[in-house]
Design a protein around this motif. Structure first.
Motif, PDB file in Angstrom:
ATOM      1  N   ALA A   1       4.901  22.807  64.979  1.00 56.78           N
ATOM      2  CA  ALA A   1       5.674  23.324  63.844  1.00 56.78           C
ATOM      3  C   ALA A   1       5.151  22.719  62.539  1.00 56.78           C
ATOM      4  CB  ALA A   1       7.152  23.015  64.042  1.00 56.78           C
ATOM      5  N   TRP A   2       4.008  23.212  62.100  1.00 53.61           N
ATOM      6  CA  TRP A   2       3.418  22.697  60.864  1.00 53.61           C
ATOM      7  C   TRP A   2       4.246  23.146  59.668  1.00 53.61           C
ATOM      8  CZ3 TRP A   2       1.314  26.178  57.242  1.00 53.61           C
ATOM      9  CH2 TRP A   2       1.136  27.489  57.677  1.00 53.61           C
ATOM     10  N   MET A   3       4.112  22.396  58.584  1.00 49.53           N
ATOM     11  CA  MET A   3       4.900  22.696  57.382  1.00 49.53           C
ATOM     12  C   MET A   3       4.057  23.346  56.288  1.00 49.53           C
ATOM     13  SD  MET A   3       7.411  19.392  57.268  1.00 49.53           S
ATOM     14  CE  MET A   3       8.253  20.007  55.802  1.00 49.53           C
ATOM     15  N   PHE A   4       2.923  22.724  55.963  1.00 52.69           N
ATOM     16  CA  PHE A   4       2.087  23.282  54.902  1.00 52.69           C
ATOM     17  C   PHE A   4       0.639  22.880  55.129  1.00 52.69           C
ATOM     18  CE2 PHE A   4       3.831  19.270  53.442  1.00 52.69           C
ATOM     19  CZ  PHE A   4       2.754  18.613  52.879  1.00 52.69           C
ATOM     20  N   LYS A   5      -0.251  23.579  54.413  1.00 50.74           N
ATOM     21  CA  LYS A   5      -1.672  23.266  54.478  1.00 50.74           C
ATOM     22  C   LYS A   5      -2.156  22.897  53.090  1.00 50.74           C
ATOM     23  CE  LYS A   5      -2.587  26.239  58.438  1.00 50.74           C
ATOM     24  NZ  LYS A   5      -3.419  27.287  59.027  1.00 50.74           N
ATOM     25  N   LEU A   6      -3.055  21.918  53.050  1.00 59.98           N
ATOM     26  CA  LEU A   6      -3.623  21.422  51.804  1.00 59.98           C
ATOM     27  C   LEU A   6      -5.137  21.576  51.827  1.00 59.98           C
ATOM     28  CD1 LEU A   6      -2.058  17.867  51.257  1.00 59.98           C
ATOM     29  CD2 LEU A   6      -1.699  19.869  49.824  1.00 59.98           C
ATOM     30  N   LYS A   7      -5.705  21.833  50.647  1.00 61.18           N
ATOM     31  CA  LYS A   7      -7.146  21.703  50.469  1.00 61.18           C
ATOM     32  C   LYS A   7      -7.333  20.341  49.815  1.00 61.18           C
ATOM     33  CE  LYS A   7     -11.217  23.685  48.368  1.00 61.18           C
ATOM     34  NZ  LYS A   7     -11.755  24.722  47.481  1.00 61.18           N
ATOM     35  N   PRO A   8      -7.811  19.341  50.569  1.00 59.32           N
ATOM     36  CA  PRO A   8      -7.907  17.986  50.022  1.00 59.32           C
ATOM     37  C   PRO A   8      -8.844  17.910  48.815  1.00 59.32           C
ATOM     38  CG  PRO A   8      -8.211  17.954  52.403  1.00 59.32           C
ATOM     39  CD  PRO A   8      -8.256  19.390  51.963  1.00 59.32           C
ATOM     40  N   ALA A   9      -8.456  17.114  47.834  1.00 55.16           N
ATOM     41  CA  ALA A   9      -9.314  16.875  46.681  1.00 55.16           C
ATOM     42  C   ALA A   9     -10.558  16.097  47.110  1.00 55.16           C
ATOM     43  CB  ALA A   9      -8.544  16.109  45.610  1.00 55.16           C
ATOM     44  N   ASN A  10     -10.398  15.233  48.119  1.00 53.58           N
ATOM     45  CA  ASN A  10     -11.503  14.430  48.629  1.00 53.58           C
ATOM     46  C   ASN A  10     -11.316  14.307  50.147  1.00 53.58           C
ATOM     47  OD1 ASN A  10     -13.390  12.542  49.383  1.00 53.58           O
ATOM     48  ND2 ASN A  10     -12.854  11.072  47.775  1.00 53.58           N
ATOM     49  N   SER A  11     -12.175  14.973  50.907  1.00 52.56           N
ATOM     50  CA  SER A  11     -11.994  14.989  52.361  1.00 52.56           C
ATOM     51  C   SER A  11     -12.106  13.592  52.978  1.00 52.56           C
ATOM     52  CB  SER A  11     -12.994  15.936  53.012  1.00 52.56           C
ATOM     53  OG  SER A  11     -14.316  15.529  52.736  1.00 52.56           O
ATOM     54  N   ALA A  12     -12.764  12.678  52.313  1.00 48.64           N
ATOM     55  CA  ALA A  12     -12.877  11.309  52.836  1.00 48.64           C
ATOM     56  C   ALA A  12     -11.514  10.624  52.882  1.00 48.64           C
ATOM     57  CB  ALA A  12     -13.854  10.495  51.986  1.00 48.64           C
ATOM     58  N   ASP A  13     -10.582  11.076  52.043  1.00 48.46           N
ATOM     59  CA  ASP A  13      -9.239  10.494  52.067  1.00 48.46           C
ATOM     60  C   ASP A  13      -8.549  10.748  53.400  1.00 48.46           C
ATOM     61  OD1 ASP A  13      -9.649   9.659  49.465  1.00 48.46           O
ATOM     62  OD2 ASP A  13      -8.447  11.274  48.571  1.00 48.46           O
TER      63      ASP A  13
END
Length: 129
Positions: free
Chosen positions: A98-110
């Motif tokens: 049951a996922w809530m939201f999806k993000l496009k990370p500003a920095n994938s290393a984070d």
């Protein structure tokens, strides 16, 4: 309690799955839903909203309490799960589906810097004492 090995975790009990397109899917952990109890309300962040790491961005409410959900990393919201808003009890049935939201990370290393399953398990165990 199951803690999937293929996910990353935050100290505030969000799980994070890295997707093939570079986005990440976010939900709350089984431990968090166990603590909260029966879910009655979910509010996700708006698509297009830019979030800072650790920013309060969503709310889950149970019969016991309301709890903020925090952005695991900085990024832009690219999807919000309306199905889980319409049926919050889906989180109780399977917190990791049951996922809530999806993000496009500003920095994938984070994302890589978040806790792995073993570290999250240790955190949960330390909170139990």
């Amino acid at each position: 309690m199951s803690i999937p090995a293929d996910l990353k975790y935050t100290a505030s009990h969000e799980w994070v799955k890295t997707n093939a397109d570079g986005t990440v899917t976010v939900g709350i952990t089984a431990h968090a839903q166990d603590l909260l109890g029966d879910m009655v309300f979910v509010e996700n962040p708006a698509v297009g909203r830019t979030l800072a790491a650790g920013e309060e961005c969503a709310v889950v409410e149970s019969v016991k309490a309301a709890s903020d959900v925090y952005a695991p990393v900085a990024g832009e919201v690219v999807a919000a799960n309306g199905d889980v808003e319409a049926a919050p009890e889906a989180i109780n049935a399977d917190a990791y589906s049951a996922w809530m939201f999806k993000l496009k990370p500003a920095n994938s290393a984070d994302v890589d810097a978040l806790m792995d399953a073993a570290a999250y398990q240790a955190l949960v165990e330390s909170e139990a004492h």
